[in-house]
Each structure stands twice: as structure tokens, then as C-alpha cells.
Design an enzyme around this catalytic site. Structure first.
Site, PDB file in Angstrom:
ATOM      1  N   LYS A 185      84.340 -52.762 -16.840  1.00 22.26           N
ATOM      2  CA  LYS A 185      83.905 -51.597 -16.057  1.00 22.26           C
ATOM      3  C   LYS A 185      83.445 -52.037 -14.653  1.00 22.26           C
ATOM      4  O   LYS A 185      83.575 -53.190 -14.296  1.00 22.26           O
ATOM      5  CB  LYS A 185      82.808 -50.846 -16.811  1.00 22.26           C
ATOM      6  CG  LYS A 185      83.191 -50.461 -18.255  1.00 22.26           C
ATOM      7  CD  LYS A 185      84.276 -49.389 -18.321  1.00 22.26           C
ATOM      8  CE  LYS A 185      84.940 -49.248 -19.680  1.00 22.26           C
ATOM      9  NZ  LYS A 185      84.139 -48.637 -20.716  1.00 22.26           N
TER      10      LYS A 185
HETATM   11  C1  LIG Z   1      84.160 -48.106 -22.106  1.00 19.10           C
HETATM   12  C2  LIG Z   1      84.082 -46.693 -22.447  1.00 19.10           C
HETATM   13  C3  LIG Z   1      83.159 -46.175 -23.366  1.00 19.10           C
HETATM   14  C4  LIG Z   1      82.305 -47.041 -24.247  1.00 19.10           C
HETATM   15  O1  LIG Z   1      81.535 -47.938 -23.572  1.00 19.10           O
HETATM   16  P1  LIG Z   1      81.031 -49.275 -24.322  1.00 19.10           P
HETATM   17  O2  LIG Z   1      80.004 -49.796 -23.351  1.00 19.10           O
HETATM   18  O3  LIG Z   1      82.225 -50.166 -24.456  1.00 19.10           O
HETATM   19  O4  LIG Z   1      80.460 -48.884 -25.617  1.00 19.10           O
HETATM   20  C5  LIG Z   1      83.099 -44.814 -23.543  1.00 19.10           C
HETATM   21  N1  LIG Z   1      83.919 -43.979 -22.877  1.00 19.10           N
HETATM   22  C6  LIG Z   1      84.842 -44.437 -22.020  1.00 19.10           C
HETATM   23  C7  LIG Z   1      85.708 -43.457 -21.304  1.00 19.10           C
HETATM   24  C8  LIG Z   1      84.959 -45.809 -21.781  1.00 19.10           C
HETATM   25  O5  LIG Z   1      85.899 -46.251 -20.953  1.00 19.10           O
END
Ligand SMILES: *Cc1c(COP(=O)(O)O)cnc(C)c1O
Length: 398
Positions: A185
Site C-alpha cells: 500500500k
Molecule cells: C489491502 C486491502 C484491505 C485489507 O488490508 P490488510 O491491511 O491487508 O488487512 C482491505 N481492502 C482493500 C481494498 C485492500 O486493498
């Protein structure tokens, strides 16, 4: 192999983590609150609650919204499964509405139709796909009309801005906004998540749910005969007021995330520049087209997705992925429509229900985009895509 996404760690990030390890608190120390204050200040929200990961953040947001058995939350099929799963964690169920084929985000018109068809909708969970913010004024209007609460899944969109220029997560269009700090991210915590809100009651509920549902005097005690000796609170007393979780994040993770947050402008500027280079390089192709043409300056550019015309290429997606890989270029698909997953099929969701999301999925391929991608690597990615999608030109000058 160039991956589709990855984190960027500098020596100052390593130092920030090492400082926590040398200090006295590995968890529940000062870095958590410092990180929360920094994100709240950046996005312009009153409150922020940091948690173990983005999925935990969605779960707590669903609980704070009081989703429960019999309730429905609508999200987009074009997302990671966690956006829908959070409704089921809370005992409610997820429903879907189709995407807009250009923005690839929830289509407010389809959303309104879904709300009317379902009758009663408790929450709407829009996802700012690939970092491009949804049309939030329109989604908020639909939510208000339906009496639903908005939980933004902004896992892709830290640092992105709405059409009005303000930053995602400021609470203007949503009761709560969720972020993820997974390494792919915008900033990395290792694992980490956050909920921002302007609502004090939701904030207090989120704090309590993050740590077993236990109050340590930040709420009125429900058991005063156990809590007090006369007017004084018993020094050992704690009180579990509802069923919560251990979704706390550590100071180690928050130190890393804080250090990363200091570089977010640079991170996003670089992502934007890479996206612009790709946009220009692929503008002439017909068999591989850039997506999300509008709002490029507002997106955080979490992902770069091309839409391939695999039929015109005479090659299926697996073959294209293998050919890219043989040139050292990783690729991935974001996303398999959530309602295609066996868990959701079992619950009665059917193929064909969301044609724009399904058509998009047939064509989607994510190519590498991240802060540390070098100019040489960018050109390698472009060359590999051109090799596949550019019609072999019989050179007219030969
Ligand atoms: C990455 C992601 C999540 C979950 O996040 P984590 O930190 O991996 O639990 C939820 N929604 C979307 C759209 C994501 O890309």
C-alpha cells in the site's frame, strides 16, 4: 522479476524501528498515539484509531456501525474480499452494486438501484479503487436517502483527494474511513490499519473494541459496586463492557509507519509520475488501454491497471502474464469479482449480476507501479507491454 508493488525502506525507517526496540515500550507506548495524531492531522479528521491491519479496521468499523444479524452492507464487487467480509464478521451480510466502467468505482446510480431493491441497507462501503476516490458526494447522497452509514475502504487511497480537493478520510462524506499499511500500500507498517472518524461516540467504541471491549475508566462503569470504594476508583479495576478483540498495533509497526508517513508526498509524486509515463507510453495502443482516465492528479496511484483485449491479441491472460514474466515483469489481477468467490456463491450471489465489474475483470491486468521502480525498470515494463500489445509494425522506411 519486477513485482507489481513493493515497499520502500530507507535507513531512517530502520533507525525509527531500532529506536523503539531500544526503548521501553514495544506496544501500547507513545508511537501508536503519535501515528494516530499524524494521520488525523494529515487527512483532517478529528479522531484516528490504529489497529493491527486494514481487515481488523474494517471489522471494527462494521461493529462500531452496529452491523449485525439481519443487516445488509453494500460494497463493490471490484475489491479485495475484506471489504465485503467485514459485514459477515459482524453477523450481517454483504450485497453488491456494479461499478462505473470508466472510474472502476461503485456507480452511484447502480448503488441507488441496489438500495431501493434491498429496501433496508445499514451501511455502504465504497472502495477508492487503485487510489482514485469515488464520487463521494453522490454516494453520500444515496446513503442519506437510504438511511445508511458510509464506511470508506480507503486501503488504496491514503493521500488521495476528493473532487473538492480535500483529503480522503476527513469525514466529510463518511462516518468512518479505513486505511491499510500493508507493504504494497501507499505507506508500510509491516501490517497495520487505521480508522478515522469525526464522531466521538464511534471513536470511543472503536477504542474499546480494539482492546477486548475493556474500559479502564474512560467510560462510566457499569458495575459501580466493583469499581469504587466510596468515591475512589479501585486501582486494579477494569471492566469488559462488550465483546471486543485484541486488534492492537505495536509501537514497532507505528514507528515504521510514522517514518514512512513523513515521505508520503514524495511517494505519491513518484507514483503519479510513473503513471503519467505509462499513460503516455500506452496511449497509442488499442489492445492494452490505460484505465481511470479522469482524476489522475487526485489519485494516490496504488495500482496501475491496463485493460487488455485478449481476443484481439489472440492470447489469453495467463499467456500474457507468462510472457511478461519471461521479460522479468510481474503482473497481477485486481480483482476477481468478490461475488465469484465460492464463499459468496454459496450465499447465493451469481455470475452475471454485475456486468461492468465482470467485463472489467475479463480484461484487467496490473503492471508494476511503486515508489522504488527505477526509470530503467519503467522502460523495461513499457517495452515488455509493447512487445505484446503493439501490432508488429512493418517498417515503412525499410
Ligand atoms: C489491502 C486491502 C484491505 C485489507 O488490508 P490488510 O491491511 O491487508 O488487512 C482491505 N481492502 C482493500 C481494498 C485492500 O486493498
Amino acid at each position: 522479476m519486477i513485482p507489481y508493488g513493493r515497499h520502500a525502506i530507507d535507513e531512517d525507517d530502520i533507525r525509527a524501528v531500532a529506536d523503539v526496540l531500544r526503548g521501553g515500550m514495544l506496544t501500547q507506548g507513545p508511537k501508536v498515539a503519535e501515528f494516530e495524531r499524524a494521520v488525523a492531522a494529515m487527512v483532517g479528521a478529528r479522531y484516528a484509531v490504529a489497529v493491527a491491519n486494514g481487515t481488523a479496521a474494517l471489522h471494527l468499523a462494521a461493529l462500531a456501525a452496529k452491523l449485525g444479524p439481519g443487516d445488509v452492507a453494500i460494497t463493490t464487487p471490484n475489491t479485495f474480499v475484506a471489504s465485503a467480509n467485514c459485514a459477515h464478521y459482524a453477523g450481517a451480510r454483504a450485497a453488491f452494486a456494479d461499478i462505473d466502467p470508466v472510474t472502476l468505482n461503485l456507480d452511484p446510480v447502480a448503488l441507488r438501484a441496489a438500495c431501493r431493491k434491498l429496501g433496508k441497507v445499514k451501511a455502504i462501503i465504497p472502495v477508492h479503487f487503485a487510489g482514485l476516490p469515488c464520487d463521494m458526494p453522490a454516494i453520500k447522497a444515496v446513503a442519506d436517502e437510504a438511511g445508511a452509514l458510509v464506511i470508506e475502504d480507503a486501503s488504496h487511497a491514503l493521500g488521495a483527494s476528493y473532487a473538492d480537493g480535500s483529503l480522503v478520510g476527513n469525514g466529510r462524506y463518511a462516518a468512518m474511513t479505513v486505511f491499510s499499511f500493508h507493504p504494497v500500500k501507499i505507506i508500510a507498517a509491516g501490517e497495520g490499519g487505521m480508522i478515522t472518524t469525526n464522531d466521538e461516540a464511534l471513536y470511543r467504541r472503536l477504542l474499546r473494541l480494539r482492546s477486548h471491549g475493556i474500559s479502564k475508566g474512560d467510560y462510566e462503569f457499569l458495575n459501580p459496586e466493583e469499581a469504587y470504594q466510596g468515591d475512589a476508583v479501585n486501582p486494579w479495576y477494569y471492566e469488559m463492557q462488550e465483546l471486543g478483540y485484541n486488534y492492537r498495533i505495536t509501537d514497532i509497526h507505528c514507528a515504521l509507519a510514522l517514518s514512512q508517513l513523513g515521505k508520503i508526498d514524495r511517494f505519491i509524486a513518484r507514483r503519479r509520475a510513473i503513471a503519467a509515463r505509462y499513460d503516455a507510453a500506452f496511449a497509442g495502443l488499442t489492445a492494452a488501454r490505460p484505465t481511470q482516465p479522469d482524476g489522475r492528479a487526485r489519485s494516490s496511484h496504488h495500482l496501475y491497471v491496463l485493460r487488455f483485449d485478449f481476443e484481439a491479441l489472440g492470447m489469453n491472460r495467463g499467456e500474457v502474464m507468462r510472457r511478461l514474466a519471461s521479460d522479468g515483469v510481474g503482473s497481477q489481477v485486481h480483482y476477481i469479482p468478490v461475488h465469484y468467490q465460492p464463499y459468496y456463491r454459496e450465499l447465493g450471489h451469481v455470475r452475471g449480476a454485475y456486468p461492468h465489474a465482470e467485463r472489467y475483470y475479463e480484461q484487467a491486468l496490473t503492471i508494476p507501479l511503486y515508489y522504488g521502480l527505477t526509470d530503467v525498470e519503467i522502460e523495461r515494463v513499457i517495452a515488455a507491454v509493447h512487445k505484446i500489445a503493439q501490432p508488429a509494425r512493418r517498417s515503412a522506411t525499410a
